[in-house]
Scaffold this motif. Structure first.
Motif, PDB file in Angstrom:
ATOM      1  N   GLY A  42      22.133 -21.124  31.350  1.00 43.81           N
ATOM      2  CA  GLY A  42      21.242 -22.249  31.590  1.00 43.81           C
ATOM      3  C   GLY A  42      21.335 -22.884  32.951  1.00 43.81           C
ATOM      4  N   THR A  43      22.061 -22.258  33.886  1.00 43.40           N
ATOM      5  CA  THR A  43      22.211 -22.855  35.223  1.00 43.40           C
ATOM      6  C   THR A  43      21.139 -22.371  36.192  1.00 43.40           C
ATOM      7  N   GLY A  44      20.236 -21.495  35.755  1.00 41.82           N
ATOM      8  CA  GLY A  44      19.121 -21.060  36.601  1.00 41.82           C
ATOM      9  C   GLY A  44      19.444 -19.905  37.518  1.00 41.82           C
ATOM     10  N   LYS A  45      20.601 -19.268  37.344  1.00 37.65           N
ATOM     11  CA  LYS A  45      21.001 -18.214  38.285  1.00 37.65           C
ATOM     12  C   LYS A  45      20.077 -16.998  38.200  1.00 37.65           C
ATOM     13  N   THR A  46      19.659 -16.600  37.001  1.00 41.60           N
ATOM     14  CA  THR A  46      18.756 -15.457  36.854  1.00 41.60           C
ATOM     15  C   THR A  46      17.322 -15.846  37.209  1.00 41.60           C
ATOM     16  N   TYR A  47      16.874 -17.004  36.740  1.00 38.18           N
ATOM     17  CA  TYR A  47      15.510 -17.457  36.988  1.00 38.18           C
ATOM     18  C   TYR A  47      15.242 -17.597  38.475  1.00 38.18           C
ATOM     19  N   LEU A  48      16.186 -18.192  39.205  1.00 41.37           N
ATOM     20  CA  LEU A  48      16.006 -18.364  40.647  1.00 41.37           C
ATOM     21  C   LEU A  48      16.027 -17.023  41.374  1.00 41.37           C
ATOM     22  N   ALA A  49      16.853 -16.091  40.891  1.00 39.04           N
ATOM     23  CA  ALA A  49      16.883 -14.755  41.502  1.00 39.04           C
ATOM     24  C   ALA A  49      15.536 -14.066  41.344  1.00 39.04           C
ATOM     25  N   VAL A  50      14.927 -14.173  40.156  1.00 33.54           N
ATOM     26  CA  VAL A  50      13.604 -13.583  39.932  1.00 33.54           C
ATOM     27  C   VAL A  50      12.573 -14.260  40.826  1.00 33.54           C
ATOM     28  N   ALA A  51      12.649 -15.586  40.963  1.00 34.01           N
ATOM     29  CA  ALA A  51      11.702 -16.310  41.822  1.00 34.01           C
ATOM     30  C   ALA A  51      11.820 -15.847  43.269  1.00 34.01           C
ATOM     31  N   CYS A  52      13.045 -15.678  43.756  1.00 34.39           N
ATOM     32  CA  CYS A  52      13.245 -15.196  45.125  1.00 34.39           C
ATOM     33  C   CYS A  52      12.703 -13.777  45.291  1.00 34.39           C
ATOM     34  N   ALA A  53      12.878 -12.954  44.255  1.00 37.43           N
ATOM     35  CA  ALA A  53      12.374 -11.581  44.308  1.00 37.43           C
ATOM     36  C   ALA A  53      10.853 -11.560  44.368  1.00 37.43           C
ATOM     37  N   VAL A  54      10.219 -12.380  43.551  1.00 40.25           N
ATOM     38  CA  VAL A  54       8.747 -12.434  43.531  1.00 40.25           C
ATOM     39  C   VAL A  54       8.222 -12.925  44.871  1.00 40.25           C
ATOM     40  N   GLN A  55       8.833 -13.965  45.424  1.00 39.54           N
ATOM     41  CA  GLN A  55       8.391 -14.473  46.725  1.00 39.54           C
ATOM     42  C   GLN A  55       8.546 -13.401  47.804  1.00 39.54           C
ATOM     43  N   ALA A  56       9.670 -12.688  47.805  1.00 39.20           N
ATOM     44  CA  ALA A  56       9.886 -11.632  48.796  1.00 39.20           C
ATOM     45  C   ALA A  56       8.854 -10.521  48.657  1.00 39.20           C
ATOM     46  N   LEU A  57       8.478 -10.202  47.419  1.00 43.76           N
ATOM     47  CA  LEU A  57       7.465  -9.161  47.193  1.00 43.76           C
ATOM     48  C   LEU A  57       6.097  -9.621  47.677  1.00 43.76           C
ATOM     49  N   LEU A  58       5.721 -10.844  47.348  1.00 48.35           N
ATOM     50  CA  LEU A  58       4.404 -11.354  47.729  1.00 48.35           C
ATOM     51  C   LEU A  58       4.288 -11.514  49.244  1.00 48.35           C
ATOM     52  N   GLU A  59       5.392 -11.810  49.899  1.00 46.99           N
ATOM     53  CA  GLU A  59       5.378 -11.955  51.362  1.00 46.99           C
ATOM     54  C   GLU A  59       5.671 -10.637  52.070  1.00 46.99           C
ATOM     55  N   GLU A  60       5.710  -9.549  51.294  1.00 45.47           N
ATOM     56  CA  GLU A  60       5.889  -8.184  51.798  1.00 45.47           C
ATOM     57  C   GLU A  60       7.200  -8.005  52.556  1.00 45.47           C
ATOM     58  N   GLU A  61       8.213  -8.764  52.167  1.00 44.53           N
ATOM     59  CA  GLU A  61       9.544  -8.557  52.735  1.00 44.53           C
ATOM     60  C   GLU A  61      10.237  -7.367  52.084  1.00 44.53           C
ATOM     61  N   VAL A  62       9.846  -7.060  50.849  1.00 42.86           N
ATOM     62  CA  VAL A  62      10.339  -5.871  50.146  1.00 42.86           C
ATOM     63  C   VAL A  62       9.137  -5.162  49.529  1.00 42.86           C
ATOM     64  N   ARG A  63       9.336  -3.895  49.165  1.00 40.81           N
ATOM     65  CA  ARG A  63       8.240  -3.108  48.588  1.00 40.81           C
ATOM     66  C   ARG A  63       8.253  -3.082  47.071  1.00 40.81           C
ATOM     67  N   ARG A  64       9.404  -3.386  46.485  1.00 42.47           N
ATOM     68  CA  ARG A  64       9.480  -3.335  45.024  1.00 42.47           C
ATOM     69  C   ARG A  64      10.629  -4.190  44.518  1.00 42.47           C
ATOM     70  N   ILE A  65      10.592  -4.453  43.225  1.00 42.41           N
ATOM     71  CA  ILE A  65      11.636  -5.210  42.540  1.00 42.41           C
ATOM     72  C   ILE A  65      12.256  -4.311  41.481  1.00 42.41           C
ATOM     73  N   LEU A  66      13.567  -4.265  41.437  1.00 43.07           N
ATOM     74  CA  LEU A  66      14.280  -3.521  40.413  1.00 43.07           C
ATOM     75  C   LEU A  66      15.063  -4.487  39.534  1.00 43.07           C
ATOM     76  N   LEU A  67      14.878  -4.363  38.242  1.00 39.35           N
ATOM     77  CA  LEU A  67      15.592  -5.186  37.273  1.00 39.35           C
ATOM     78  C   LEU A  67      16.590  -4.292  36.549  1.00 39.35           C
ATOM     79  N   VAL A  68      17.850  -4.617  36.675  1.00 41.04           N
ATOM     80  CA  VAL A  68      18.909  -3.757  36.147  1.00 41.04           C
ATOM     81  C   VAL A  68      19.800  -4.592  35.229  1.00 41.04           C
ATOM     82  N   ARG A  69      20.216  -3.953  34.120  1.00 43.60           N
ATOM     83  CA  ARG A  69      21.095  -4.654  33.188  1.00 43.60           C
ATOM     84  C   ARG A  69      21.908  -3.643  32.404  1.00 43.60           C
ATOM     85  N   PRO A  70      23.197  -3.895  32.203  1.00 45.05           N
ATOM     86  CA  PRO A  70      23.984  -2.988  31.362  1.00 45.05           C
ATOM     87  C   PRO A  70      23.541  -3.107  29.904  1.00 45.05           C
ATOM     88  N   ALA A  71      23.403  -1.993  29.229  1.00 44.88           N
ATOM     89  CA  ALA A  71      22.945  -1.986  27.838  1.00 44.88           C
ATOM     90  C   ALA A  71      24.139  -2.165  26.912  1.00 44.88           C
TER      91      ALA A  71
END
Length: 357
Positions: free
Chosen positions: A167-196
């Motif tokens: 609940g501290t926003g660490k994942t939510y803020l990371a996703v927000a930063c990723a989306v902003q970087a994608l929309l501003e064309e700083e990166v070409r793609r977003i990868l979401l990774v998680r251990p199963a």
């Protein structure tokens, strides 16, 4: 602009050297400018619900006549309340709608020590607008110095760790930063990774293709993406591999260039998996690793790759670590109390065990 008039409450003379309870209180008066009825209604909320919410949280009493406010309470709390109301009013003037949830987030940010230090204990100064992460459908505002430092670190470093309770926003803020970087064309793609790794449950074999098998583990990341980009846009990006989901085990052998990679629930990685993931980072990429070291679901006796990485990489230049605490929880207020209660119980249990030992 806020005009302030501070005065001590009148107290009766006491025959003792100890200060009375009344003498510890103060009355702080200030005016919020401009005097706009619509903005003031947005600040106070329906039936003054926002003011009552602040009163309950900070232990003060708030009264107002039009744009003139008076706060009664201990000086630190009164100063913090005035500074908070000024910041909320500035948000309302910028067109930001307030709700009980958003006021709660501001209250989380209004940690008394931080707010008083940041504002020099002077509620008469204008609050500076905080940083904003802009996405397609919404703008995300980091709350408090830990979240703001986290976002700044992500913008300055290629590998970033966000560690703390739920609940501290660490994942939510990371996703927000990723989306902003994608929309501003700083990166070409977003990868979401998680251990199963199941959280103490055996789910068995899940049906469907790879994406469908991993979906249950990545649902929190999907929810954030849908909120920021919209359902149709997210699905379109997934079809084009602009957004890619992958279990951690499938990352071996890859080199990730011009990508924003988020490794969520990293406390459930092994030491070998964490090293493998960190060595996948290529040119033009940013990686954010999030996790809660108190919720490890690995088999007993197996060290978490997240806790091991904090020991190995702490002094490595170009890698940032942001440590969140219980006070940074931005979900329902009870979540913060639940986290604190568990921490207190585990500390008492550990102390009792050491005494018996």
């Amino acid at each position: 602009m806020t005009r302030v008039n501070k005065q001590a409450l009148e107290t009766s003379t006491q025959p003792t050297d100890l200060p009375s309870e009344a003498s510890l209180a103060s009355q702080l008066s200030f005016t919020l400018e401009p005097n706009d009825a619509r903005h003031l209604a947005g600040l106070c909320g329906q039936l003054d619900c926002h003011l009552r919410q602040i009163e309950e949280r900070l232990g003060v009493r708030i009264r107002n006549r039009s744009n003139h406010f008076t706060v009664d309470g201990p000086p630190p709390a009164a100063n913090a309340t005035a500074a908070l109301l000024s910041a909320l009013y500035n948000d309302v003037k910028r067109g930001v709608g307030l709700s009980p949830e958003s006021v709660h987030l501001h209250l989380q940010q209004a940690d008394l020590e931080y707010l008083l230090n940041a504002r020099g204990a002077d509620p008469g100064t204008e609050s500076e607008p905080g940083m904003l992460i802009r996405t397609k459908r919404t703008s995300v505002k980091p709350r408090g110095k830990n979240q703001q430092g986290y976002v700044k670190a992500i913008s300055c470093n290629d590998i970033n760790f966000g560690i703390g309770p739920a609940g501290t926003g660490k994942t939510y803020l990371a996703v927000a930063c990723a989306v902003q970087a994608l929309l501003e064309e700083e990166v070409r793609r977003i990868l979401l990774v998680r251990p199963a790794v199941e959280a103490g449950e055996k789910l068995g074999f899940l049906p469907g293709d790879l994406s469908q098998k991993v979906d249950p583990y990545l649902r929190p990341l999907y929810d954030a993406l849908y909120e920021m980009l919209g359902f149709e846009t997210v699905n379109k990006y997934i079809e084009r591999n602009v957004i890619e989901v992958a279990p951690l085990a499938f990352m071996r052998g890859r080199t990730l260039n011009n990508a924003f990679i988020i490794l969520d629930e990293a406390q459930n990685t092994t030491r070998e998996q964490m090293k493998m993931f960190l060595t996948r980072i290529g040119f033009g990429s940013t990686a954010v690793i999030t996790g809660d070291a108190t919720q490890i679901d690995l088999p007993r006796g197996q060290q978490s790759g997240l806790t091991h990485a904090t020991q190995v990489l702490e002094a490595v230049e170009g890698i940032s670590f942001t440590w969140f605490a219980n006070k940074d929880v931005v979900r329902h207020p009870l979540v913060q109390r639940v986290v604190s209660a568990y921490d207190d119980f585990e500390a008492k249990t550990a102390t009792a065990a050491s005494v018996k030992g």
